[in-house]
Design an enzyme around this catalytic site. Structure first.
Site, PDB file in Angstrom:
ATOM      1  CG  ASP A  13      -1.722  -1.243   1.322  1.00 36.53           C
ATOM      2  OD1 ASP A  13      -2.254  -1.787   0.346  1.00 36.53           O
ATOM      3  OD2 ASP A  13      -2.028  -1.713   2.458  1.00 36.53           O
ATOM      4  N   GLY A  40      -4.142  -4.564  -4.052  1.00 34.71           N
ATOM      5  CA  GLY A  40      -5.232  -3.482  -4.694  1.00 34.71           C
ATOM      6  C   GLY A  40      -4.421  -2.157  -5.144  1.00 34.71           C
ATOM      7  CG  HIS A  41      -1.516  -2.009  -7.175  1.00 36.89           C
ATOM      8  ND1 HIS A  41      -0.983  -2.882  -8.202  1.00 36.89           N
ATOM      9  CD2 HIS A  41      -1.169  -2.006  -6.094  1.00 36.89           C
ATOM     10  CE1 HIS A  41       0.042  -3.724  -7.387  1.00 36.89           C
ATOM     11  NE2 HIS A  41      -0.153  -3.341  -6.302  1.00 36.89           N
TER      12      HIS A  41
HETATM   13  P1  IMP Z   1      -2.667 -12.787   2.006  1.00 34.56           P
HETATM   14  O1  IMP Z   1      -1.705 -12.150   1.069  1.00 34.56           O
HETATM   15  O2  IMP Z   1      -4.178 -12.354   1.792  1.00 34.56           O
HETATM   16  O3  IMP Z   1      -2.401 -14.144   2.390  1.00 34.56           O
HETATM   17  O4  IMP Z   1      -2.504 -11.888   3.437  1.00 34.56           O
HETATM   18  C1  IMP Z   1      -1.253 -11.999   4.092  1.00 34.56           C
HETATM   19  C2  IMP Z   1      -0.937 -10.782   5.055  1.00 34.56           C
HETATM   20  O5  IMP Z   1      -0.557  -9.879   3.638  1.00 34.56           O
HETATM   21  C3  IMP Z   1      -2.145  -9.837   5.679  1.00 34.56           C
HETATM   22  O6  IMP Z   1      -1.462  -9.048   6.604  1.00 34.56           O
HETATM   23  C4  IMP Z   1      -2.703  -9.175   4.512  1.00 34.56           C
HETATM   24  O7  IMP Z   1      -3.174  -7.922   5.252  1.00 34.56           O
HETATM   25  C5  IMP Z   1      -1.410  -8.535   3.754  1.00 34.56           C
HETATM   26  N1  IMP Z   1      -1.541  -8.149   2.500  1.00 34.56           N
HETATM   27  C6  IMP Z   1      -1.819  -9.103   1.357  1.00 34.56           C
HETATM   28  N2  IMP Z   1      -1.868  -8.190   0.374  1.00 34.56           N
HETATM   29  C7  IMP Z   1      -1.704  -6.810   0.663  1.00 34.56           C
HETATM   30  C8  IMP Z   1      -1.820  -5.816  -0.268  1.00 34.56           C
HETATM   31  O8  IMP Z   1      -1.851  -5.697  -1.427  1.00 34.56           O
HETATM   32  N3  IMP Z   1      -1.396  -4.620   0.498  1.00 34.56           N
HETATM   33  C9  IMP Z   1      -1.215  -4.566   2.026  1.00 34.56           C
HETATM   34  N4  IMP Z   1      -1.096  -5.731   2.494  1.00 34.56           N
HETATM   35  C10 IMP Z   1      -1.452  -7.106   1.892  1.00 34.56           C
END
Ligand code: IMP
Length: 429
Positions: A13, A40-41
């Site tokens: 982010d 999410g971009h």
């Molecule tokens: P997962 O990638 O859904 O398995 O989530 C694992 C961890 O990465 C969690 O703490 C999510 O909040 C974080 N996370 C996954 N994708 C993003 C992103 O695009 N931005 C920020 N945090 C992310």
């Protein structure tokens, strides 16, 4: 410059999407190399706000070919929705300019259901995943039972999917979670194949040819360095290689392709994280609200994918230096500097206290951070609105001093500072 890697230097982010969009104006290819629709971009173009989850942000520049690399895990359902949304917004989404690696793995509804059920089972120790099935999809990949894009095109795909869904139902039943409707999913999967087959190709070979022909490839990292499976705050990480090195394995490029590459770190002017895990410089109460925003604007600190409020805090210079080293940053950009305007004092964590010791290097990478207490350097803030500033010399001295300290911590040149969410709200150095 042939290969350009844009990587998040924190917990994701950082605002990578808008920089990729901006840099893509001079690129031939924009390629995603890791993760899936957990990303999410957000990119603002004029009055339009685009939220991209799987397709590289570079697609918004007309001359760019977009690649979904082999290092990704792709949910065909959300991919098709995203393709439709972009098409409706006037972006050309055709097999001419969107190419998907045959070796990218699929995220199925089974992975999503398992992700949620496993998180629920972890209880208070939950990771706070996005619930998009990312961990289970990479688990299947590593245990060699995943389904790939190329499998989607094969005749026996429905049978293979059914086998996986049946297996997932056994696990879901054991976890006490709702079961999957296998017949309905098989029906939907037939549509995936019909709609996606013309997009699937050998993107590694394509990128290799492009680089040999002197074309510019922009590799777009998702999430951030501190969420990297190997080097992040394990186990509070995502399941992919988020660092610049991931661009090579995640796109199928050789080490020699990286020679002379630019690696651009995207650093938010303060720190944020979404989900569980250590965050030594986290702040709460009024200051947190001030940094996070109310959620009224798309650039406020609420997850693009999940809508969850992000945790916020002061910039962590120790972790930033670690990130600069891991990625081999050749340069960096700072986003959201304008959010700090109006603060009396701004802090940067430049060391950690551990018992009687003061550490500026991390003994075990990002592991064990909860045991550390941040040591801060304080900087006077600035009160001016800087959103209309376009030249370095027009920034308040206090802002320049703050950025100067950040540059010293990163150890690479600062190239761009963003002072607002619009494409043009940047200061180039
Ligand atoms: P997962 O990638 O859904 O398995 O989530 C694992 C961890 O990465 C969690 O703490 C999510 O909040 C974080 N996370 C996954 N994708 C993003 C992103 O695009 N931005 C920020 N945090 C992310």
């Amino acid at each position: 410059m042939p290969l350009l890697v844009v990587v998040g230097a924190q917990w994701g982010d950082e605002g990578k999407g808008r920089f990729v969009d901006w840099l893509a104006a001079g690129a031939d290819y924009a390629a995603r190399y890791n993760g899936g629709d957990n990303a999410g971009h957000t990119v603002t173009v004029g009055k339009q706000v685009f939220k991209l989850h799987l397709i590289p942000s570079g697609i918004l520049q007309a001359g760019v070919t977009a690649i979904l690399g082999n290092g990704m895990v792709i949910n065909p359902r959300t991919l098709l929705e995203e393709m439709d949304r972009l098409s409706q917004a006037g972006i050309e989404i055709t097999p001419r300019r969107l190419h998907i690696s045959y070796a990218a793995h699929l995220v199925t509804p089974a992975h999503q259901a398992l992700d949620r059920a496993l998180e629920a089972a972890r209880g208070r120790g939950s990771i706070g995943t996005t619930g998009r099935g990312i961990g289970p999809a990479y688990t299947d990949k590593a245990s060699r039972q995943g389904l790939r894009m190329v499998d989607l095109l094969a005749e026996d795909f429905p049978a293979r999917l059914e086998e996986r869904l049946t297996g997932a139902n056994r696990t879901l039943q054991a976890l006490g979670a709702p079961l999957l409707d296998i017949a309905a999913m098989n029906e939907e999967a037939r549509l995936w194949a019909a709609r996606l087959k013309d997009y699937v190709t050998d993107t590694s070979a394509e990128l290799h040819r492009a680089l040999q022909a002197g074309k510019t490839v922009l590799a777009e990292g998702a999430q951030g360095t501190l969420l990297d499976l190997d080097f992040g705050t394990y186990p509070f990480v995502t399941s992919s290689s988020t660092t610049a090195a991931g661009a090579l394995t995640g796109l199928g490029l050789g080490l020699t392709a990286a020679q002379g590459a630019r690696v651009i770190g995207v650093v938010k002017a303060f720190q944020t994280r979404v989900g569980g895990g250590p965050f030594p410089t986290e702040v709460h109460d009024d200051l947190a609200l001030r940094l996070r925003g109310t959620g009224a604007n798309p650039w406020d600190e609420y997850g693009t994918t999940t809508g969850r409020p992000r945790r916020v805090g002061w910039l962590d210079g120790v972790l930033l230096r670690y990130s600069a080293r891991l990625n081999g940053l050749t340069e960096f950009v700072v986003t959201k500097l304008d959010v700090l305007s109006g603060l009396e004092t701004i802090k940067i964590c430049t060391a950690y206290r551990y018992g009687n010791e003061v550490l500026t290097e991390l003994p075990y990478g990002a592991t064990g951070l909860t045991a550390f207490e941040p040591v801060y350097e304080e900087f006077p803030g600035w009160q001016e609105d800087i959103t209309a500033v376009r030249r370095w010399q027009d920034l308040p001295q206090a802002a320049r001093d703050y950025l100067g300290r950040v540059q010293a911590l990163v150890g690479a040149p600062l190239r761009i500072v963003s002072v607002g969410s619009e494409r043009g709200q940047v200061i180039e150095l």
